[in-house]
Design an enzyme around this catalytic site. Structure first.
Site, PDB file in Angstrom:
ATOM      1  N   GLY A  28      15.912  19.760  70.418  1.00 63.25           N
ATOM      2  CA  GLY A  28      15.895  19.445  68.991  1.00 63.25           C
ATOM      3  C   GLY A  28      16.672  18.177  68.662  1.00 63.25           C
ATOM      4  N   ASP A  80      26.708  12.585  65.142  1.00 65.74           N
ATOM      5  CA  ASP A  80      26.781  13.677  66.123  1.00 65.74           C
ATOM      6  C   ASP A  80      27.202  13.160  67.501  1.00 65.74           C
ATOM      7  OD1 ASP A  80      26.147  15.900  64.575  1.00 65.74           O
ATOM      8  OD2 ASP A  80      23.993  15.717  64.915  1.00 65.74           O
ATOM      9  N   TYR A  88      29.792  26.957  66.970  1.00 60.33           N
ATOM     10  CA  TYR A  88      31.226  27.171  66.729  1.00 60.33           C
ATOM     11  C   TYR A  88      31.515  28.556  66.153  1.00 60.33           C
ATOM     12  CZ  TYR A  88      29.861  26.197  61.933  1.00 60.33           C
ATOM     13  OH  TYR A  88      29.238  26.245  60.709  1.00 60.33           O
ATOM     14  N   THR A 101      21.570  18.970  58.640  1.00 63.99           N
ATOM     15  CA  THR A 101      21.645  19.902  59.760  1.00 63.99           C
ATOM     16  C   THR A 101      20.259  20.482  60.036  1.00 63.99           C
ATOM     17  OG1 THR A 101      22.907  21.735  60.702  1.00 63.99           O
ATOM     18  CG2 THR A 101      22.299  21.934  58.366  1.00 63.99           C
ATOM     19  N   LYS A 129      17.022  17.098  60.851  1.00 64.33           N
ATOM     20  CA  LYS A 129      17.613  15.860  61.371  1.00 64.33           C
ATOM     21  C   LYS A 129      16.567  14.813  61.758  1.00 64.33           C
ATOM     22  CE  LYS A 129      21.937  17.896  62.981  1.00 64.33           C
ATOM     23  NZ  LYS A 129      22.960  17.926  64.033  1.00 64.33           N
ATOM     24  N   SER A 176      27.485  27.470  56.751  1.00 62.02           N
ATOM     25  CA  SER A 176      27.811  26.120  57.177  1.00 62.02           C
ATOM     26  C   SER A 176      29.293  25.790  57.234  1.00 62.02           C
ATOM     27  CB  SER A 176      27.116  25.091  56.280  1.00 62.02           C
ATOM     28  OG  SER A 176      27.995  24.622  55.285  1.00 62.02           O
ATOM     29  N   SER A 227      30.363  22.574  57.073  1.00 61.37           N
ATOM     30  CA  SER A 227      30.643  21.359  56.307  1.00 61.37           C
ATOM     31  C   SER A 227      31.192  21.622  54.913  1.00 61.37           C
ATOM     32  CB  SER A 227      29.367  20.506  56.200  1.00 61.37           C
ATOM     33  OG  SER A 227      28.915  20.127  57.467  1.00 61.37           O
TER      34      SER A 227
END
Length: 244
Positions: free
Chosen positions: A127, A102, A206, A62, A66, A16, A18
């Site tokens: 999703g 988001d 990413y 995540t 969600k 992750s 975050s």
């Protein structure tokens, strides 16, 4: 001063963004706070961190929770209601309140690249993240169509996509996990022959920074954008919400 606790709820989230982002932020700004991963194999376990006794100040959400977290929350903020997905939870007056940042992050990351001809978009995947993308595009006045492996009545099938459709939809957003590390050779199966320099190819992934999807777009002269800026913008918006 009491340490504030934050974290990310998801499944199989060692990779992750975050945790690293917020840990670095807390260190750089000398904040008395921690950020950890709540890596749960099923959503029912979320009650352990939504409980006030857990003393958590805020959480990000995540894949794949969600949407499934919504029934466990006390309230939803308006954007989260409209989108139907939550990626940020704030705790206030003993209540858990769901937000969605988001769409904010995506809008801010996309806007610098938009030109007058970007009027139609294909959203690959259906999703929780794709719902925020659709909400953003609607606010920007961009028409969109979802592309799905199992389409419903208002969605398009990957099998029905052809070169002419791709040529006509000059904004294409990958909301699927295809191409995420370590499966970096994977990509959505679309007719890349229809891509041109008029296109924007936006990938929510990413890692890697240039996915197979983006490489295909780059080879056709398209503008390519990965998900890093979107993540940074949505993370800062989460921080703003937690501190408001």
């Amino acid at each position: 001063m009491k340490t504030r606790k934050f974290g990310l709820l998801g499944k199989d989230i060692d990779y992750s963004f975050s945790r690293g982002y917020f840990s670095e932020k807390f260190k750089a700004e000398d904040l008395n706070a921690t950020y950890e991963n709540f890596d749960f194999q099923n959503i029912e376990l979320v009650t352990t961190i939504l409980n006030p006794s857990a003393q958590i100040s805020g959480i990000n959400i995540t894949i794949p929770y969600k949407e499934s977290i919504i029934p466990y929350l006390d309230e939803l903020q308006e954007d989260a209601v409209n989108i139907g997905a939550v990626n940020t939870v704030k705790f206030e007056d003993g209540k858990s309140i769901g937000h969605n940042t988001d769409f904010y992050g995506f809008t801010k990351a996309l806007k610098p690249h938009l030109k007058a001809h970007h009027k139609k978009a294909l959203i690959l995947g259906t999703g929780g993240a794709s719902k925020a993308i659709a909400y953003s595009l609607k606010k920007l006045g961009i028409n969109y169509v979802f592309v799905s492996r199992n389409p419903d009545f208002n969605e398009m099938s990957y099998h029905n996509l052809d070169e002419d459709i791709v040529r006509d939809y000059t904004l294409i957003i990958n909301c699927t996990p295809l191409g995420t590390h370590p499966n970096i050779q994977q990509k959505p199966q679309i007719p890349y022959e229809g891509i041109s320099e008029k296109h924007i190819m936006f990938d929510l992934i990413y890692n890697p920074s240039e996915t197979a999807f983006l490489k295909q777009g780059k080879s056709k002269g398209a503008t390519i954008v990965n998900g890093l800026k979107m993540l940074e913008f949505q993370a800062e918006k989460s921080w703003e919400i937690w501190n408001s």
